[in-house]
Design a protein around this motif. Structure first.
Motif, mmCIF file in Angstrom:
data_model
loop_
_atom_site.group_PDB
_atom_site.id
_atom_site.type_symbol
_atom_site.label_atom_id
_atom_site.label_comp_id
_atom_site.label_asym_id
_atom_site.label_seq_id
_atom_site.Cartn_x
_atom_site.Cartn_y
_atom_site.Cartn_z
ATOM 1 N N SER A 143 0.825 -1.210 0.000
ATOM 2 C CA SER A 143 0.000 0.000 0.000
ATOM 3 C C SER A 143 0.858 1.259 0.000
ATOM 4 O O SER A 143 0.380 2.329 -0.346
ATOM 5 C CB SER A 143 -0.930 0.013 1.213
ATOM 6 N N SER A 144 2.130 1.143 0.386
ATOM 7 C CA SER A 144 3.008 2.309 0.410
ATOM 8 C C SER A 144 3.178 2.895 -0.990
ATOM 9 O O SER A 144 3.532 4.048 -1.142
ATOM 10 C CB SER A 144 4.371 1.927 0.972
ATOM 11 N N LEU A 145 2.943 2.083 -2.003
ATOM 12 C CA LEU A 145 3.046 2.560 -3.372
ATOM 13 C C LEU A 145 1.684 2.591 -4.062
ATOM 14 O O LEU A 145 1.413 3.442 -4.885
ATOM 15 C CB LEU A 145 4.005 1.641 -4.136
ATOM 16 N N TYR A 146 0.831 1.634 -3.724
ATOM 17 C CA TYR A 146 -0.391 1.451 -4.499
ATOM 18 C C TYR A 146 -1.690 1.721 -3.739
ATOM 19 O O TYR A 146 -2.762 1.625 -4.318
ATOM 20 C CB TYR A 146 -0.430 0.035 -5.078
ATOM 21 N N GLY A 147 -1.620 1.976 -2.462
ATOM 22 C CA GLY A 147 -2.833 2.314 -1.718
ATOM 23 C C GLY A 147 -3.725 1.123 -1.440
ATOM 24 O O GLY A 147 -3.249 0.012 -1.228
ATOM 25 N N TYR A 165 2.883 -1.785 5.771
ATOM 26 C CA TYR A 165 1.491 -1.643 6.182
ATOM 27 C C TYR A 165 0.636 -1.696 4.926
ATOM 28 O O TYR A 165 0.974 -1.099 3.900
ATOM 29 C CB TYR A 165 1.318 -0.302 6.899
ATOM 30 N N GLY A 166 -0.460 -2.411 5.020
ATOM 31 C CA GLY A 166 -1.363 -2.476 3.876
ATOM 32 C C GLY A 166 -2.785 -2.275 4.339
ATOM 33 O O GLY A 166 -3.116 -2.544 5.490
ATOM 34 N N PHE A 167 -3.613 -1.779 3.453
ATOM 35 C CA PHE A 167 -5.018 -1.616 3.833
ATOM 36 C C PHE A 167 -5.923 -1.877 2.652
ATOM 37 O O PHE A 167 -5.517 -1.849 1.502
ATOM 38 C CB PHE A 167 -5.272 -0.214 4.406
ATOM 39 N N LYS A 168 -7.154 -2.156 3.000
ATOM 40 C CA LYS A 168 -8.191 -2.260 1.980
ATOM 41 C C LYS A 168 -9.388 -1.467 2.474
ATOM 42 O O LYS A 168 -9.956 -1.760 3.525
ATOM 43 C CB LYS A 168 -8.598 -3.704 1.741
ATOM 44 N N ALA A 169 -9.728 -0.459 1.711
ATOM 45 C CA ALA A 169 -10.855 0.384 2.079
ATOM 46 C C ALA A 169 -12.140 -0.419 1.993
ATOM 47 O O ALA A 169 -12.248 -1.338 1.200
ATOM 48 C CB ALA A 169 -10.915 1.562 1.124
ATOM 49 N N PRO A 170 -13.130 -0.078 2.836
ATOM 50 C CA PRO A 170 -14.432 -0.732 2.701
ATOM 51 C C PRO A 170 -14.935 -0.520 1.279
ATOM 52 O O PRO A 170 -14.747 0.573 0.723
ATOM 53 C CB PRO A 170 -15.330 0.029 3.685
ATOM 54 N N LEU A 228 12.766 2.487 1.128
ATOM 55 C CA LEU A 228 11.953 3.090 2.184
ATOM 56 C C LEU A 228 10.853 3.875 1.494
ATOM 57 O O LEU A 228 11.144 4.660 0.590
ATOM 58 C CB LEU A 228 12.785 4.046 3.044
ATOM 59 N N GLY A 229 9.627 3.654 1.900
ATOM 60 C CA GLY A 229 8.566 4.371 1.217
ATOM 61 C C GLY A 229 7.373 4.598 2.119
ATOM 62 O O GLY A 229 7.225 3.959 3.160
ATOM 63 N N ALA A 230 6.539 5.528 1.705
ATOM 64 C CA ALA A 230 5.304 5.774 2.445
ATOM 65 C C ALA A 230 4.301 6.444 1.523
ATOM 66 O O ALA A 230 4.669 7.099 0.554
ATOM 67 C CB ALA A 230 5.568 6.663 3.649
ATOM 68 N N ARG A 231 3.058 6.229 1.868
ATOM 69 C CA ARG A 231 2.002 6.834 1.060
ATOM 70 C C ARG A 231 0.902 7.329 1.992
ATOM 71 O O ARG A 231 0.626 6.728 3.036
ATOM 72 C CB ARG A 231 1.454 5.782 0.097
ATOM 73 N N PHE A 232 0.291 8.414 1.597
ATOM 74 C CA PHE A 232 -0.831 8.943 2.364
ATOM 75 C C PHE A 232 -2.051 9.011 1.457
ATOM 76 O O PHE A 232 -1.998 9.559 0.363
ATOM 77 C CB PHE A 232 -0.492 10.331 2.921
ATOM 78 N N ASP A 233 -3.139 8.413 1.919
ATOM 79 C CA ASP A 233 -4.400 8.428 1.174
ATOM 80 C C ASP A 233 -5.438 9.170 1.976
ATOM 81 O O ASP A 233 -5.702 8.825 3.124
ATOM 82 C CB ASP A 233 -4.919 6.996 0.959
ATOM 83 N N ASN A 234 -6.017 10.165 1.356
ATOM 84 C CA ASN A 234 -7.062 10.936 2.019
ATOM 85 C C ASN A 234 -8.371 10.660 1.295
ATOM 86 O O ASN A 234 -8.475 10.862 0.104
ATOM 87 C CB ASN A 234 -6.680 12.420 1.940
ATOM 88 N N HIS A 235 -9.367 10.188 2.034
ATOM 89 C CA HIS A 235 -10.567 9.679 1.388
ATOM 90 C C HIS A 235 -11.809 10.390 1.898
ATOM 91 O O HIS A 235 -11.873 10.758 3.066
ATOM 92 C CB HIS A 235 -10.658 8.173 1.666
ATOM 93 N N ASN A 236 -12.788 10.553 1.025
ATOM 94 C CA ASN A 236 -13.994 11.267 1.455
ATOM 95 C C ASN A 236 -14.921 10.425 2.324
ATOM 96 O O ASN A 236 -15.802 10.952 2.976
ATOM 97 C CB ASN A 236 -14.761 11.827 0.246
ATOM 98 N N VAL A 237 -14.750 9.112 2.356
ATOM 99 C CA VAL A 237 -15.674 8.273 3.121
ATOM 100 C C VAL A 237 -15.019 7.566 4.310
ATOM 101 O O VAL A 237 -15.530 7.604 5.414
ATOM 102 C CB VAL A 237 -16.372 7.245 2.197
ATOM 103 N N TYR A 238 -13.899 6.942 4.105
ATOM 104 C CA TYR A 238 -13.293 6.235 5.234
ATOM 105 C C TYR A 238 -12.094 7.016 5.758
ATOM 106 O O TYR A 238 -11.658 7.989 5.157
ATOM 107 C CB TYR A 238 -12.909 4.812 4.842
ATOM 108 N N ASN A 239 -11.580 6.543 6.900
ATOM 109 C CA ASN A 239 -10.487 7.264 7.536
ATOM 110 C C ASN A 239 -9.226 7.278 6.675
ATOM 111 O O ASN A 239 -8.939 6.339 5.950
ATOM 112 C CB ASN A 239 -10.196 6.682 8.929
ATOM 113 N N SER A 240 -8.469 8.349 6.770
ATOM 114 C CA SER A 240 -7.239 8.488 5.991
ATOM 115 C C SER A 240 -6.237 7.420 6.393
ATOM 116 O O SER A 240 -6.252 6.936 7.515
ATOM 117 C CB SER A 240 -6.623 9.859 6.245
ATOM 118 N N GLN A 241 -5.389 7.079 5.467
ATOM 119 C CA GLN A 241 -4.453 5.993 5.708
ATOM 120 C C GLN A 241 -3.026 6.457 5.452
ATOM 121 O O GLN A 241 -2.753 7.115 4.450
ATOM 122 C CB GLN A 241 -4.753 4.816 4.760
#
Lengths: 692, 210
Positions: free
Chosen positions: A143-147, A412-417, A376-389
C-alpha cells in the motif's frame, strides 16, 4: 479542465532544455552485468534490476506463458508457488496470495488497477495473456506505493510495447469443450511512431461437472478483447502514449428450467500518458486513466417475459503525476501525487455512491557499500468516506557473499471498505433476509421498523455512528537467496501477515418473518504465516527443473481463543452427539491448504526444434465449509481431498516462422464436481502460431 | 448482543423465582428418561418474505410423543422455530396460546456435561421474541446462506427446558433433515424433520439430570 492541464504539461515539458540521452538507470549489485538482466517495474514504478530487489517477488516471463499455452491468466497463476485461484459461487475466479483472499491482492495492468469486483472477487479469466510481456507478483503489503487493496500484494500484468521493426503474429488454438481462441498481434515502430494492435476472440461451450441438473457448471460464453497502443516520441525526451482496451463477454444465464437469459460484461479502459526525461536524473510521468466496467444480466420466464434484471456500473478516473530523481547511480527517489474518483451505479445500493481520494507517495531506493539495497517508502491516502491511511514500508537486502544474500521487509497495507459494505440494501426475494451496508443502516432500519417488518433490533443504530474502518495489515517477510552458480538458485521466504479490522457480517436485527437483517462491522483479527521456497536448477542448456513449495498457517485469532477455552463443539456425524474440542483441533481458515507445491521440467530438443515441458501442481486437503455444526474448521470436518494436476506441452518450430503446439492440461482428468467448480477435467489443445 | 444477554438475565432474575423448593422423598424418585425422537415433521407455510403460518407440532416430554392437546404440551415446532408452553404468544398465524410454566435456555456443552439446571437463565416466550431466537446463529441452528441454504444444528448447544408442569428436560437437536443424512442437501432432503436426543427428569423439583 483536463485539456488545459495537458496543454500546460506539454508546454512545461517543451520549455525544458533537451541536452541528454534517455538512458535506463539501473542499480547494479554486481561487478559483472549479465546481458539479459531481468527487470521488474512493480516494486519501484520504474524498471529496476530484479536480482537485487529487497522484496519477495516473482516474475513470469512471456516465454513461460507462450510455451505453456496459458490463455487464461488463472491457469498460469495456479502453477506459481504460493498462488492458487479460488472460485466464488458467482463463478468469478480470484487469486489467493500468502493465504489472503482475492480482495486483498491488487491486480494491475501496466501499473493501473483493474476494476469490476462485483462481489469482491476480480475474475482473472477476464484478462487475456495474448499480449503480455511479463507478469510480476510482489508479495507482502504494498500500500506504500499502491494504496487500497494492496494489502497482501500486487500482481502487475505488463503488456507489450511497440518495438522497432514490423512484427505481427496470428495465433489460433482449439481445445476441449470446443474452446477456440484466435489472436492477432501487430507491433511496429516507424521513426517516432509506435503502434500496437491486439485483438482476441474466444468462444467456448463451457462445461458441466454435474449431470442431471438443468444448469451447466460453466455456461457457454464468448468474449472479445481489443487493445491498441499508440506511442509518439515528440523528441528523444518526450514520449506520448495512448492506450485503449475493450473487453466484452456474453454468457448464457441459467437459473432454473424455466428461468434463463444472458449476462454481459463490458469493460473499457483508456490511458493517456506522457513520459518526460528532463535530464539524466529527473524523469516525470503523467498518466490519465479512466476505466469503466458494466455488468448486466437478465432472466426471462418460460413464456419469454422478463423475470428479473440487474446491472452494475463502475467508473474510475485516476490521474497521477510521478517523478523520479536520481541523486547518483546509487540513490534515487520516486514521488507521486494522484487522485482517484470512483462511482458505482447498482440497483441494490441506497444511492449512487462516489468515492474520492487524493494521495501522495514517496519512495527511496538506494544501494550502498556494494552489498546493501534499501527501499523506504510511504504513502498517504485521504478519502472522502473512510479514515485516511498512512502506509509506510521498509525493505532491505544484504549480500553476504557472491552466493548468498538475505532480505527482509515490513509494510502496512489496507483495503478500504468497498461500496457494497457501505451502501448495500438487499433483500433476498426467496428467503427474506436483508443485507445492509454499514452506511445504509441508519436510513433503512427505521424504514423497516415503520413498515412493521422488524421483530427486534439486536445492535442499536447508534453503533453505526462511527465510520467503518479500513481493513489493515502489517506484513513481514524474511528471505534467503542462495545461488552457488548461474545454474542453481534457491529462494526461501518466511512471511507473516497480521490483519486487523477485518470486515465481517453480523446480525443486527430480526425480521417478523423470522429472518435476519445483516450488516457489516469491523471485527476479526486474522493471521497468515508460512514459508515459501522456490528453486531453479538448469541442468544444461536444454534441461531445467524448477520446484516450489508453500507452507501456510492461516487462522482467525478469536476462533483460536474459543478453541483454547473449550467453547467449540463438534459432531462426528450429524446424528451423533456433540463433544468438546481443544486448540489442537482447530485447522484454520476455510479454503487454505497447509501445503502446496509444484515441479516443472522444461526440456528442449534443438535438433528437432522442439520445446517440451511437464508440470505438476499439488495441494493438500482443505475445508470449504463447516460440516459439523460449529462454524469453524476443525479436524473432524469434511475436507476436500488432496489433489495433483499434471500438464504437458510440446511446441515445434517450423521454418522459424511457424509453430505448432500440442498439449494436455490435467492429464489424469482430475475432477471434484461437488467441491471444485473451476477444475473442468482433462483439456487437450492444439495451437498454431505464425509470425508474419 | 451483550445488551441482549443482559436483558435476558435481568428479566429472568425478576420473573424467574418460580422454581420449586420442595424436597421430595429420595426413595420415591422415578428414573430419568433418555430417548431419541427421529423425523418429527414440523412443516410451515408461508415464509420467504410472506407471513408464516401452519400448525405448530406440539411435543410432550413425559409421554415422549407429539400431542394435539392445547394445554398439555411442553414445546412445539414449526419450521425452524421452537416455542415453549410458557409466556406470551408472538401472535403469528396459527400460533397456540401459552398456558403452562414452560421456559428455556441454551447451554453450551455436551449432553453429558450439562448436568445441572441453572433456573435463573430460564426465559419464556414474549410478544417480541421467542425464547429460542430465530435466525441463523441466534438460537439452535446455523443457516449457511447461498448456495447450499443448509440449516445445521450448532454443535454444543443444549436446550434446557422447563415443561408446562414445571419439570425439566434437556435436548440436543441432531438434524433438521429427513433421516439425518450425513451430507444433507437442502433441496433434496426433506427439511423440517427434527431428530433430537432428550433427557427428561420426571421428578418434581430436581434440577439435576442423574
Amino acid at each position: 479542465m483536463l485539456n488545459k492541464f495537458y496543454i500546460i504539461l506539454i508546454i512545461l515539458t517543451y520549455s525544458q532544455s533537451l541536452n541528454s540521452q534517455e538512458k535506463e538507470k539501473m542499480v547494479n549489485d554486481s561487478v559483472k552485468i549479465r546481458k539479459l538482466e531481468q527487470v521488474i517495474v512493480s516494486a519501484t514504478r520504474v524498471k529496476r534490476q530484479f536480482s537485487s530487489l529487497p522484496l519477495p517477488a516473482q516474475i513470469i516471463l512471456n516465454k513461460e506463458i507462450r510455451t505453456t499455452n496459458s490463455i487464461r491468466l488463472s491457469d498460469l497463476l495456479n502453477e506459481q508457488t504460493g498462488l492458487i485461484t479460488v472460485s466464488d459461487f458467482g463463478g468469478g475466479e480470484g487469486i489467493q496470495l500468502q493465504g489472503l483472499d482475492s480482495q486483498y491482492t491488487l491486480i494491475l495492468i501496466d501499473g493501473l488497477p483493474v476494476i469490476g469486483r462485483s462481489a469482491g472477487t476480480l475474475d482473472l479469466n477476464r484478462i487475456n495473456t495474448g499480449n503480455v510481456q511479463q507478469i510480476e507478483v510482489v508479495k507482502g503489503a504494498s500500500s506504500s506505493l499502491y494504496g487500497s487493496e494492496a494489502l497482501g500484494g500486487v500482481i502487475n500484468i505488463i503488456t507489450k510495447m511497440p518495438k522497432d521493426g514490423l512484427n505481427s503474429s496470428l495465433d489460433y488454438s482449439l481445445s476441449t469443450f470446443n474452446s477456440q481462441d484466435l489472436s492477432f498481434n501487430l507491433n511496429t515502430k516507424i521513426k517516432q511512431f509506435g503502434i500496437l494492435f491486439f485483438i482476441n476472440n474466444h468462444i467456448s461451450d463451457g462445461y458441466d461437472l454435474l449431470d442431471g441438473d438443468f444448469q451447466q457448471t460453466v455456461e457457454p460464453f464468448k468474449n472479445h478483447t481489443l487493445n491498441t497502443k499508440l506511442t509518439y516520441n515528440i523528441s528523444e525526451k518526450i514520449l506520448l502514449t495512448a492506450s485503449f482496451k475493450n473487453y466484452i463477454e456474453t454468457q448464457n444465464n441459467v437459473v432454473s428450467k424455466s428461468l434463463n437469459g444472458e449476462s454481459e460484461i463490458n469493460e473499457w479502459t483508456n490511458l493517456f500518458k506522457i513520459d518526460h526525461s528532463f535530464n539524466e536524473n529527473i524523469k516525470s510521468t503523467f498518466e490519465f486513466y479512466t476505466a469503466r466496467y458494466q455488468a448486466k444480466e437478465y432472466l426471462n420466464d418460460i413464456s419469454g417475459n422478463l423475470f428479473s434484471k440487474s446491472s452494475f456500473d463502475q467508473v474510475l478516473i485516476k490521474p497521477e503525476l510521478r517523478s523520479t530523481f536520481s541523486l547518483d547511480k546509487q540513490n534515487s527517489f520516486i514521488g507521486g501525487i494522484g487522485l482517484t474518483s470512483e462511482r458505482i451505479d447498482r440497483v441494490e445500493f441506497i444511492d449512487t455512491p462516489k468515492f474520492n481520494s487524493t494521495y501522495a507517495y514517496i519512495q527511496y531506493d538506494g544501494y550502498f557499500n556494494n552489498n546493501t539495497s534499501l527501499i523506504l517508502g510511504a504513502r498517504f491516502d485521504n478519502h472522502n468516506v473512510y479514515n485516511s491511511q498512512f502506509s509506510p514500508k521498509a525493505a532491505i537486502r544484504v549480500k553476504i557473499n557472491n552466493n548468498f544474500s538475505i532480505k527482509s521487509s515490513i509494510g502496512y497495507g489496507f483495503k478500504a471498505p468497498d461500496f457494497r459494505q457501505l451502501y448495500f440494501n438487499f433483500s433476498n426475494a426467496t428467503f427474506g433476509y436483508t443485507v445492509l451496508g454499514y452506511n445504509a443502516v441508519s436510513k433503512i432500519i427505521p424504514q423497516l421498523k415503520s413498515e412493521g417488518q422488524l421483530a427486534s433490533i439486536i445492535v442499536p443504530i447508534s453503533n453505526f455512528d462511527n465510520e467503518l474502518k479500513a481493513e489493515n495489515a502489517i506484513s513481514f517477510n524474511f528471505g534467503i537467496n542462495y545461488s552457488p552458480s548461474s545454474k542453481f538458485k534457491l529462494d526461501i521466504n518466511f512471511f507473516r501477515n497480521d490483519i486487523k479490522d477485518l470486515i465481517d457480517t453480523q446480525v443486527i436485527a430480526q425480521k417478523t418473518n423470522g429472518q435476519n437483517v445483516f450488516s457489516y462491522y469491523n471485527i476479526a483479527r486474522v493471521f497468515t504465516e508460512g514459508l515459501e521456497l522456490n528453486s531453479l536448477w538448469k541442468i544444461n542448456n536444454n534441461v531445467a527443473i524448477s520446484g516450489g513449495y508453500q507452507l501456510l498457517i492461516a487462522k482467525d485469532k478469536e476462533t483460536e481463543i474459543q478453541f483454547k477455552n473449550g467453547n467449540i463443539y463438534a459432531r462426528l456425524n450429524p446424528s451423533s452427539p456433540s463433544f468438546q474440542l481443544n486448540s489442537n483441533d482447530y485447522f484454520g481458515l476455510f479454503n487454505r491448504s497447509r501445503h502446496m507445491g509444484n515441479i516443472k521440467i522444461f526440456y528442449n530438443i534443438p535438433k528437432w526444434n522442439l520445446e517440451t515441458n511437464l508440470r505438476v501442481t499439488y495441494r493438500t486437503k482443505y475445508g470449504l465449509s463447516d460440516t459439523n455444526g460449529n462454524n469453524s474448521l476443525d479436524k473432524y470436518d469434511n475436507f476436500v481431498n488432496p489433489y495433483s494436476i499434471w500438464s504437458m506441452d510440446v511446441t515445434k518450430t517450423l521454418y522459424t516462422k511457424y509453430q505448432i503446439g500440442y498439449g494436455v492440461k490435467n492429464i489424469f482428468d482430475f475432477k471434484d464436481p461437488q467441491n471444485i467448480s473451476n477444475i473442468a477435467g482433462k483439456i487437450i489443445y492444439i495451437k498454431f502460431n505464425i509470425n508474419l | 448482543m451483550k445488551n441482549f444477554k443482559l436483558f435476558i438475565l435481568l428479566t429472568t432474575a425478576i420473573t424467574g423465582f418460580n422454581s420449586c423448593s420442595e424436597e421430595e422423598d429420595a426413595i420415591q424418585l422415578l428414573p430419568v428418561q433418555t430417548k431419541q425422537i427421529t423425523n418429527l415433521h414440523a412443516p410451515q407455510s408461508g415464509g420467504m418474505g410472506q407471513p408464516v403460518s401452519g400448525d405448530f407440532v406440539k411435543f410432550n416430554f413425559s409421554t415422549g410423543e407429539t400431542t394435539t392437546n392445547d394445554k398439555e404440551w411442553d414445546i412445539a415446532f414449526r419450521g425452524t422455530s421452537i416455542i415453549v408452553n410458557g409466556g406470551t404468544s408472538l401472535e403469528t398465524i396459527d400460533e397456540p396460546n401459552r398456558t403452562g410454566k414452560g421456559a428455556v435456555y441454551i447451554a453450551s456443552g455436551t449432553m453429558a456435561s450439562v448436568t445441572e439446571i441453572d433456573t435463573t437463565l430460564l426465559t419464556q416466550d414474549s410478544e417480541s421474541n421467542y425464547a429460542i431466537l430465530t435466525g441463523g446463529g441466534n438460537g439452535w441452528y446455523d443457516y449457511a446462506g447461498p448456495p447450499t441454504h443448509l440449516i445445521s444444528p450448532i454443535a454444543g448447544k443444549i436446550l434446557v427446558f422447563k415443561t408446562h408442569d414445571g419439570l425439566y428436560a434437556k435436548v440436543e437437536i441432531l438434524s433438521y433433515y429427513k433421516d439425518s443424512p450425513s451430507q444433507p442437501d437442502a433441496f433434496k432432503d426433506g427439511p423440517n424433520y427434527y431428530t433430537f436426543n432428550y433427557v427428561y427428569q420426571p421428578n418434581k423439583g430436581i434440577v439435576i439430570f442423574e
